[in-house]
Design a protein around this motif. Sequence first.
Motif, PDB file in Angstrom:
ATOM      1  N   ASP A  16       0.810  -1.221   0.000  1.00  0.00           N
ATOM      2  CA  ASP A  16       0.000   0.000   0.000  1.00  0.00           C
ATOM      3  C   ASP A  16       0.839   1.265   0.000  1.00  0.00           C
ATOM      4  N   GLY A  17       2.161   1.144  -0.167  1.00  0.00           N
ATOM      5  CA  GLY A  17       3.034   2.306  -0.154  1.00  0.00           C
ATOM      6  C   GLY A  17       3.545   2.675   1.221  1.00  0.00           C
ATOM      7  N   GLY A  18       3.081   1.973   2.256  1.00  0.00           N
ATOM      8  CA  GLY A  18       3.613   2.173   3.596  1.00  0.00           C
ATOM      9  C   GLY A  18       4.956   1.471   3.736  1.00  0.00           C
ATOM     10  N   TYR A  19       5.619   1.688   4.862  1.00  0.00           N
ATOM     11  CA  TYR A  19       6.954   1.116   5.052  1.00  0.00           C
ATOM     12  C   TYR A  19       7.066   0.389   6.386  1.00  0.00           C
ATOM     13  N   LEU A  20       7.974  -0.601   6.384  1.00  0.00           N
ATOM     14  CA  LEU A  20       8.325  -1.332   7.598  1.00  0.00           C
ATOM     15  C   LEU A  20       9.792  -1.103   7.912  1.00  0.00           C
ATOM     16  N   ALA A  21      10.098  -0.903   9.187  1.00  0.00           N
ATOM     17  CA  ALA A  21      11.482  -0.774   9.631  1.00  0.00           C
ATOM     18  C   ALA A  21      11.941  -2.121  10.174  1.00  0.00           C
ATOM     19  N   VAL A  22      13.046  -2.617   9.648  1.00  0.00           N
ATOM     20  CA  VAL A  22      13.576  -3.930  10.036  1.00  0.00           C
ATOM     21  C   VAL A  22      14.922  -3.737  10.727  1.00  0.00           C
ATOM     22  N   GLY A  23      15.015  -4.230  11.949  1.00  0.00           N
ATOM     23  CA  GLY A  23      16.265  -4.142  12.708  1.00  0.00           C
ATOM     24  C   GLY A  23      16.644  -5.478  13.300  1.00  0.00           C
ATOM     25  N   SER A  24      16.579  -6.513  12.494  1.00  0.00           N
ATOM     26  CA  SER A  24      16.778  -7.893  12.970  1.00  0.00           C
ATOM     27  C   SER A  24      18.256  -8.258  12.987  1.00  0.00           C
ATOM     28  N   LEU A  25      19.015  -7.640  13.864  1.00  0.00           N
ATOM     29  CA  LEU A  25      20.466  -7.832  13.905  1.00  0.00           C
ATOM     30  C   LEU A  25      20.873  -9.178  14.488  1.00  0.00           C
ATOM     31  N   GLU A  26      20.397  -9.479  15.691  1.00  0.00           N
ATOM     32  CA  GLU A  26      20.827 -10.696  16.383  1.00  0.00           C
ATOM     33  C   GLU A  26      20.194 -11.938  15.746  1.00  0.00           C
ATOM     34  N   PRO A  27      20.860 -13.088  15.861  1.00  0.00           N
ATOM     35  CA  PRO A  27      20.376 -14.315  15.197  1.00  0.00           C
ATOM     36  C   PRO A  27      18.939 -14.677  15.532  1.00  0.00           C
ATOM     37  N   GLN A  28      18.549 -14.539  16.805  1.00  0.00           N
ATOM     38  CA  GLN A  28      17.185 -14.916  17.178  1.00  0.00           C
ATOM     39  C   GLN A  28      16.141 -13.996  16.556  1.00  0.00           C
ATOM     40  N   PHE A  29      16.492 -12.703  16.415  1.00  0.00           N
ATOM     41  CA  PHE A  29      15.558 -11.773  15.785  1.00  0.00           C
ATOM     42  C   PHE A  29      15.518 -12.005  14.278  1.00  0.00           C
ATOM     43  N   TYR A  30      16.656 -12.347  13.718  1.00  0.00           N
ATOM     44  CA  TYR A  30      16.708 -12.630  12.285  1.00  0.00           C
ATOM     45  C   TYR A  30      15.881 -13.874  11.962  1.00  0.00           C
ATOM     46  N   ALA A  31      15.962 -14.870  12.836  1.00  0.00           N
ATOM     47  CA  ALA A  31      15.160 -16.081  12.631  1.00  0.00           C
ATOM     48  C   ALA A  31      13.672 -15.756  12.666  1.00  0.00           C
ATOM     49  N   ALA A  32      13.285 -14.854  13.584  1.00  0.00           N
ATOM     50  CA  ALA A  32      11.881 -14.450  13.665  1.00  0.00           C
ATOM     51  C   ALA A  32      11.466 -13.663  12.426  1.00  0.00           C
ATOM     52  N   LEU A  33      12.389 -12.865  11.873  1.00  0.00           N
ATOM     53  CA  LEU A  33      12.108 -12.134  10.636  1.00  0.00           C
ATOM     54  C   LEU A  33      11.800 -13.106   9.502  1.00  0.00           C
ATOM     55  N   LEU A  34      12.663 -14.117   9.347  1.00  0.00           N
ATOM     56  CA  LEU A  34      12.438 -15.097   8.277  1.00  0.00           C
ATOM     57  C   LEU A  34      11.127 -15.843   8.482  1.00  0.00           C
ATOM     58  N   LYS A  35      10.794 -16.127   9.733  1.00  0.00           N
ATOM     59  CA  LYS A  35       9.528 -16.817  10.012  1.00  0.00           C
ATOM     60  C   LYS A  35       8.345 -15.950   9.610  1.00  0.00           C
ATOM     61  N   GLY A  36       8.376 -14.661   9.979  1.00  0.00           N
ATOM     62  CA  GLY A  36       7.275 -13.776   9.642  1.00  0.00           C
ATOM     63  C   GLY A  36       7.119 -13.603   8.145  1.00  0.00           C
ATOM     64  N   LEU A  37       8.245 -13.603   7.427  1.00  0.00           N
ATOM     65  CA  LEU A  37       8.214 -13.456   5.977  1.00  0.00           C
ATOM     66  C   LEU A  37       7.961 -14.783   5.264  1.00  0.00           C
ATOM     67  N   GLU A  38       7.888 -15.867   6.032  1.00  0.00           N
ATOM     68  CA  GLU A  38       7.715 -17.221   5.486  1.00  0.00           C
ATOM     69  C   GLU A  38       8.854 -17.589   4.542  1.00  0.00           C
ATOM     70  N   LEU A  39      10.070 -17.194   4.938  1.00  0.00           N
ATOM     71  CA  LEU A  39      11.272 -17.531   4.183  1.00  0.00           C
ATOM     72  C   LEU A  39      12.155 -18.516   4.930  1.00  0.00           C
ATOM     73  N   ASP A  40      11.728 -18.933   6.110  1.00  0.00           N
ATOM     74  CA  ASP A  40      12.574 -19.779   6.955  1.00  0.00           C
ATOM     75  C   ASP A  40      12.771 -21.179   6.389  1.00  0.00           C
ATOM     76  N   ALA A  41      11.898 -21.596   5.483  1.00  0.00           N
ATOM     77  CA  ALA A  41      12.027 -22.941   4.924  1.00  0.00           C
ATOM     78  C   ALA A  41      12.787 -22.970   3.602  1.00  0.00           C
ATOM     79  N   GLU A  42      13.236 -21.813   3.121  1.00  0.00           N
ATOM     80  CA  GLU A  42      13.930 -21.765   1.826  1.00  0.00           C
ATOM     81  C   GLU A  42      15.411 -22.072   2.026  1.00  0.00           C
ATOM     82  N   ALA A  43      15.817 -23.259   1.600  1.00  0.00           N
ATOM     83  CA  ALA A  43      17.163 -23.752   1.860  1.00  0.00           C
ATOM     84  C   ALA A  43      18.239 -22.982   1.108  1.00  0.00           C
ATOM     85  N   ASP A  44      17.880 -22.361  -0.028  1.00  0.00           N
ATOM     86  CA  ASP A  44      18.880 -21.669  -0.837  1.00  0.00           C
ATOM     87  C   ASP A  44      19.068 -20.206  -0.429  1.00  0.00           C
ATOM     88  N   LEU A  45      18.450 -19.817   0.696  1.00  0.00           N
ATOM     89  CA  LEU A  45      18.575 -18.441   1.152  1.00  0.00           C
ATOM     90  C   LEU A  45      19.999 -18.182   1.655  1.00  0.00           C
TER      91      LEU A  45
END
Length: 366
Positions: A238-267
């Motif tokens: 919709d033209g809005g924006y999200l701020a992403v600050g997923s620096l630490e591994p646990q936060f990065y893992a949660a980012l991938l989960k929310g984006l549904e990218l955690d199962a992509e092996a070639d990432l």
Amino acid sequence: MSFDRGASSGRGPLHGVRVVELAGLAPAPFGCMILADLGADVVLVDRPGGTGPAGPLQRGRRLVTLDLKSDEGRAGLLGLIAKADVLVEGYRPGVAERLGFGPAECEKINLRLVYARMTGWGQDGPLARAAGHDIDYIAISGALEPLGRPGERPHAPINLLGDFAGGGMLLAVGILSALLERAGSGRGQVVDAAMVDGSSLLMTFLHGFLADGRWPGGRGRNVLDGGAPFYDTYEASDGGYLAVGSLEPQFYAALLKGLELDAEADLPGQFDVKGWPELRRRFTERFRTRTRDEWAAIFAPLDACVSPVLSLTEAPAHPHNRARNAFVEVDGVTQPAPAPRFARTPPGIPAPLRSATVPEILTSWT
């Protein structure tokens, strides 16, 4: 609104501190706003016809109108200074001395006065008397060069770094430090607050990174300047924006989960710099599949350090800001509430700028 967590006076921790502020532009008024918010009695001295509409930076003051180029006006000012704890002026070096109320003159009538000077370049140095604005001060301090995207020119972050963070905020810190020292010595002193110094101080963290080899340089190519795909902003459908600050591994893992990218092996791996363009591409594509608020709802239960980017008009209505009463209304204008918060002596809601006379001020200061 109250920040009370126990018994309180409601007057703020600086209640009883008397401040004379000579009217100026953004940095000094912001510093004096902080003092007023925290309970200091701040008297704003302006020339006849000089204030214009009162804004949030002038809240919590009493306004006295004086012509400081006249004998009567100077006498009125010196009368206030004789009973004040702090004087704040933002003139170019030498102007206050020329008008007859420089530090030496003020010390003769008030040995305890903290004389605070707010300038861009400071009271000495080759540029001391040169003109300048926020963008110039942060350019010389090294704070501007790292800001922006790769291959693009540096991008000024409004006038936050020089005027407010490196200027008014450090001015307030200097004043409070001098007042604390005065409690032991019994004497005031001159505080030389310069925006070039303050904005340079704000870069201390990056100077440490640079010394450790963790800031290889190149605008927009580092972890904290938008170079890393997991520390950046992304556009939603919709033209809005999200701020992403997923620096630490646990936060990065949660980012991938929310984006549904955690199962992509070639990432690519999080810190595989060569793989960052691919990560950014996938993050960009995924964020564009939903609206900003839909993503905010998805990430709300996840500890991923992902937040919606809110506008100035949206921020006061955010549930967290509302729960903390982070915004107040003063004279019909919604604006940030005083900060920080105090358990015993919380400040009240700031009052709008109001007029007074020198005799009224002096009577209240007896």
